[in-house]
Write a protein that holds these residues in place. Structure first.
Motif, mmCIF file in Angstrom:
data_model
loop_
_atom_site.group_PDB
_atom_site.id
_atom_site.type_symbol
_atom_site.label_atom_id
_atom_site.label_comp_id
_atom_site.label_asym_id
_atom_site.label_seq_id
_atom_site.Cartn_x
_atom_site.Cartn_y
_atom_site.Cartn_z
ATOM 1 N N ARG A 8 -3.079 13.620 -18.685
ATOM 2 C CA ARG A 8 -2.961 13.571 -17.224
ATOM 3 C C ARG A 8 -2.749 15.001 -16.722
ATOM 4 N NH1 ARG A 8 2.104 10.750 -14.048
ATOM 5 N NH2 ARG A 8 1.385 11.083 -11.904
ATOM 6 N N ASP A 83 -9.272 9.840 -9.297
ATOM 7 C CA ASP A 83 -8.131 8.944 -9.114
ATOM 8 C C ASP A 83 -8.529 7.721 -8.289
ATOM 9 O OD1 ASP A 83 -5.571 8.027 -9.407
ATOM 10 O OD2 ASP A 83 -4.615 9.630 -8.288
ATOM 11 N N HIS A 151 -5.975 10.931 -14.311
ATOM 12 C CA HIS A 151 -4.830 10.605 -13.469
ATOM 13 C C HIS A 151 -4.069 9.432 -14.075
ATOM 14 C CE1 HIS A 151 -6.556 13.032 -10.112
ATOM 15 N NE2 HIS A 151 -7.691 12.652 -10.676
#
Length: 206
Positions: A8, A83, A151
């Motif tokens: 991430r 995302d 994400h």
């Protein structure tokens, strides 16, 4: 065998107190940059990846570029790693949404697979995008290691597919900023997970 190093992006504003960040452009904080550097050093020391793929969001591009520079390899944006689109909830705090739409917020926390964000996406939409990413990695990088920088929501969706788990298990997988997971995908479809959300390389970063 394709090895995926899934991570991430580094820390950004809006993680605590939590906001529905989604498609909002947020730069890495000083803490996030330090996390990205520590992640890059670990990957360069431990593996020899062929490429880095990132979301189109700047927080992922910045994180991925640090990894690419440390490893001397290219970094490429892949739109499917973007995302989740929170629609009308984007950049609202969790407290604000819970107060304004308590039933919808409760459903998101208890049965996330049944939610479509108002004006945005559902988890099923994210799975469709990320499954395409997995197919691309396996086709382009047989017998190679690649780094994917995504994400929280995107990485959870990827891991649920790889672990053959239902979307209802979404909240069971933590994805911390610059946490690292290692997944090996074999030609016959077998999947081996080496570790999940390892943050040992971030020790001492505050």
């Amino acid at each position: 065998m394709t090895r995926i190093l899934l991570t991430r992006h580094g820390h950004v504003d809006g993680i605590r107190p939590a906001r529905f960040r989604g498609r909002a452009e947020l730069p890495l904080t000083a803490r996030g940059l330090a996390q990205a550097d520590a992640l890059a050093k670990r990957i360069a020391r431990q593996w020899k990846p062929a490429a880095v793929y990132t979301s189109a969001m700047q927080r992922c591009i910045m994180t991925g570029n640090r990894v690419a520079e440390a490893c001397g390899i290219p970094a490429e944006v892949y739109q499917g790693l973007g995302d989740i689109d929170y629609g009308a909830w984007q950049m609202r705090t969790h407290e604000e949404v819970e107060k304004e739409a308590p039933d919808a917020y409760r459903l998101w926390r208890q049965a996330p697979h049944l939610v479509r964000f108002p004006g945005g996406e559902s988890l099923q939409d994210v799975v469709a995008r990320t499954s395409d990413a997995l197919r691309l990695m396996m086709a382009r990088h047989r017998e190679e290691t690649v780094v994917l920088v995504g994400h929280d929501s995107v990485n959870r969706a990827l891991l649920l597919q790889l672990l053959d788990q239902p979307l209802s298990a979404y909240w069971k997988l933590a994805q911390d900023p610059c946490g690292l997971s290692e997944i090996e995908i074999f030609a016959g479809g077998d999947v081996r997970v080496g570790f999940l959300n390892d943050t040992s390389h971030l020790e001492g970063i505050v």
